[in-house]
Write a protein that holds these residues in place. Structure first.
Motif, PDB file in Angstrom:
ATOM      1  N   THR A   2       0.819  -1.371  -0.002  1.00 47.31           N
ATOM      2  CA  THR A   2      -0.076   0.245   0.126  1.00 47.31           C
ATOM      3  C   THR A   2       0.965   0.939   0.131  1.00 47.31           C
ATOM      4  N   ALA A  15      -8.500   1.480  -2.002  1.00 46.90           N
ATOM      5  CA  ALA A  15      -6.490   1.926  -1.445  1.00 46.90           C
ATOM      6  C   ALA A  15      -5.915   2.304  -2.672  1.00 46.90           C
ATOM      7  N   THR A  17      -1.936   1.705  -4.593  1.00 48.23           N
ATOM      8  CA  THR A  17      -0.987   0.688  -4.336  1.00 48.23           C
ATOM      9  C   THR A  17      -0.174   1.307  -5.906  1.00 48.23           C
TER      10      THR A  17
END
Length: 655
Positions: A2, A15, A17
């Protein structure tokens, strides 16, 4: 892995990434944070609060927890209720606990408040309540907290703004990566927007997070569509506040976040200030605390994150508040225990041919080699006299705290070996990683005595100090037996010089023997051609942490080599943040003169010439200024005084 996390609403989390081309965004639907409720600690250990017997096995909720479950069932803040078995302490077996899934992160506090109000305050204990948002998500979902840097490097953008300025009209003083982006507030906002689109950074390093609302305020004023994040808008995570800690008033600035990017506030980031981004990223991987939260976290919070992860590995829940009482001890034991490390007051003045030796990571290694942990010291199951002077027992079973610190100790040792052979950017990254770990290791001891430490215990603090005192005294004896005279010592460091009329054994050999006897490495730090120990400000006694000296040339790293690098200083004005630049430079110059001439008169002559220039007005006033952070606006620093006759109470004095 993350980069950062955004809480979108009550039940959704985004999230972000790293990818080779930028970032990806994944939305997790119906995320429900969890807390646990168990019986109060007094029911686990007995009302006396003494030893830690294993409670009797149980296969279902106690009557008190069953009643609480009926009370919480159907409440709006509660998403689900269940029963799970976990360990409430390191000394107890798993027991059935009430699991409460909350509808949102904010609902956790509501539920906890209702639990405490349902019965007497000592009926229940809550667990996993006050974890930080991003850490909680990573723990509960098994999401790695560190960005995947094997994909690509983390990209940064630096925003610098004068600390004494505020308001939209001051925005032209903003620089982005050292460059001005506009001469008017409108041009600045437009320039920031264009730079973000062009560079697409992952981390925004700001001299002050107050820039976030200021830039958005300016964007609204001029009708500009500004996006500091990878999506519109920003969120305020915490308001600014003033607090008092150990008699010192401090200021905690407001915290902000933007979608898809990490914000690091340089004015509120200990680890970024000490280790830079490289050190922060290394610590994220070791501590499991996401980068944005590590950016504003204290040393204690990072250490707590590491402890929480080790506790979860052992299926131990994190208590909401520290509750374990200090065990009974006699007044004599309390007097023996309430002491710090050993110190040997230095003789004021200059000493020739002095060698410095240090115990490597003394307190962490004491914890590791002596198996000191909250559940092992005075465990109640062992009848032994293990802690010197105090008589505390230490359990034979492995403690959790050594397992927390062991990997950090080994990692820093490996890094220090790599540093000696590295250069350039690689050396800087290794030094940043070493520095980050060092601060965790330095603080682990004191944190055991902190009243709000999640897994702290004052008896651990006392035991560590007792072992440290014994180690330094034993080292002193061994060195004196080998023909050396101790001129100064403080906790984990000791300075020696050849004893007059005695033959000296090789110092490296003696240090190796002490290392083998203690189980903790006594490192040879360096040799001084001369070292001067300073007196205390209001006494002729030697100050423990104020000295300066010239290291021998062979002990100065090749990367340094200048005379100023050979002068080691501690505690004097040039090392203090409250010293203006002119005084700092003057002191450095005086030390260099003394190192070259060994003449106090030459130093005094240089000082007189500098003071003459100062009195003549030949010194830039900016070099005499002391910067100091304040917790309020300057207009708020007013106070009532005893007024002379003729003045009324409406007058006040302000700096």
């Amino acid at each position: 892995m993350t980069l950062t996390l955004d809480y979108l609403d009550d039940a959704r989390v985004a999230a972000w990434t790293l990818t080779t081309d930028g970032v990806t965004r994944q939305v997790i639907e119906q995320y429900q944070p969890t807390l646990f409720v168990g019986d109060a600690p007094s029911d686990l250990y007995g009302r006396s609060g003494g030893s830690d017997p294993t409670p009797p096995p149980r296969t279902e909720l106690s009557n008190a927890l069953a009643q609480l479950r009926s009370f919480l069932d159907g409440q709006q803040a509660v998403a689900a209720l269940d029963v799970e078995s976990h360990r409430q302490t390191f000394r107890t077996d798993p027991r059935p606990l009430l699991r409460v899934d909350a509808t949102s992160i904010d609902a956790l506090r509501t539920i906890t408040k209702r639990v405490r109000q349902f019965d007497q305050p000592d009926t229940y204990t809550c667990y996993n309540v006050d974890l930080t948002r991003q850490l909680r998500f990573c723990l509960e979902t098994g999401t790695p907290a560190a960005p995947d840097r094997t994909v690509r490097d983390v990209q940064t953008l630096h925003f610098t703004f004068p600390s004494h300025e505020s308001g939209i009209e001051s925005l032209p003083q903003l620089t982005v990566d050292g460059d001005r982006v506009g001469t008017t507030p409108r041009e600045v906002v437009t320039g920031v927007h264009e730079t973000l689109n062009e560079r697409d950074p992952d981390v925004l390093v700001m001299s002050s997070a107050d820039l976030v609302p200021l830039l958005f305020e300016a964007a609204d004023t001029y009708g500009i569509n500004l996006e500091l994040g990878r999506q519109p808008g920003y969120t305020q995570l915490a308001s600014e506040s003033t607090y008092t800690s150990y008699g010192t008033v401090g200021h905690s600035p407001a915290r902000y976040t933007v979608p898809g990017r990490v914000i690091i506030d340089e004015s509120n980031s200990f680890f970024y200030h000490e280790t830079g981004l490289a050190g922060c990223l290394d610590l994220v991987e070791r501590a499991g605390l996401p980068l944005e939260e590590l950016g504003w976290a204290s040393i204690g919070r990072v250490l707590t994150a590491i402890q929480i992860r080790e506790a979860r590995r052992r299926d131990v829940l994190t208590p909401w508040r520290a509750w374990r009482p200090e065990l009974f001890k006699t007044a004599l034991t309390l007097d023996d225990a309430d002491r710090g490390g050993t110190t040997f007051a230095p003789d004021v003045g200059i000493h020739e041919t002095v060698h410095e030796l240090d115990f490597a990571s003394l307190y962490p290694n004491i914890i590791r080699t002596r198996n000191i942990s909250p559940e092992t010291v005075r465990c109640g199951c062992c009848d032994s006299n293990d802690v010197p002077d105090l008589g505390y027992s230490i359990c034979d079973r492995d403690g959790y705290l050594p397992d927390v610190l062991g990997p950090l100790i080994d990692a820093r040792s490996d890094i220090k070996q790599q540093i000696s052979a590295a250069a350039g950017a690689e050396r800087e990254q290794l030094e940043a990683a070493s520095s980050a770990i060092k601060w965790i290791l330095v603080s682990c001891f004191g944190y055991q005595g902190f009243s709000n430490a999640k897994f702290g215990r004052i008896e651990c603090h006392e035991a560590i100090n007792a072992f440290a005192r014994e180690l330094l005294l034993d080292a002193k004896t061994a060195l004196e037996d080998a023909g050396w005279r101790v001129v100064h010592g403080i906790v984990d460091s000791i300075w020696v010089t050849p004893a007059a009329g005695r033959d000296q054994r090789d110092l490296q050999t003696v240090a190796a023997e002490i290392t083998e006897a203690t189980g903790i490495e006594l490192e040879y730090e360096c040799a001084f051609d001369w070292i001067a120990f300073c007196p205390m400000r209001n006494s002729e006694s030697g100050a423990l942490t104020r000295y300066f000296g010239k290291r021998r040339s062979e002990d100065v790293p090749e990367a340094e080599g200048e005379l100023g690098d050979a002068i080691k200083t501690r505690g004097i004005e040039g090392r203090q943040r409250s010293t203006p630049p002119w005084v700092e430079d003057l002191q450095a110059d005086a030390l260099a003169v003394f190192a070259e001439t060994r003449s106090p008169q030459a130093v005094c002559d240089r000082l007189q010439r500098a003071l003459a220039r100062l009195r003549a007005g030949d010194v830039d006033p900016a070099r005499l200024v002391i910067d100091n952070r304040v917790s309020k606006h300057v207009d708020d620093y007013t106070m009532g005084t005893c007024l002379p006759r003729g003045l009324d109470s409406r007058h006040s004095v302000s700096p």
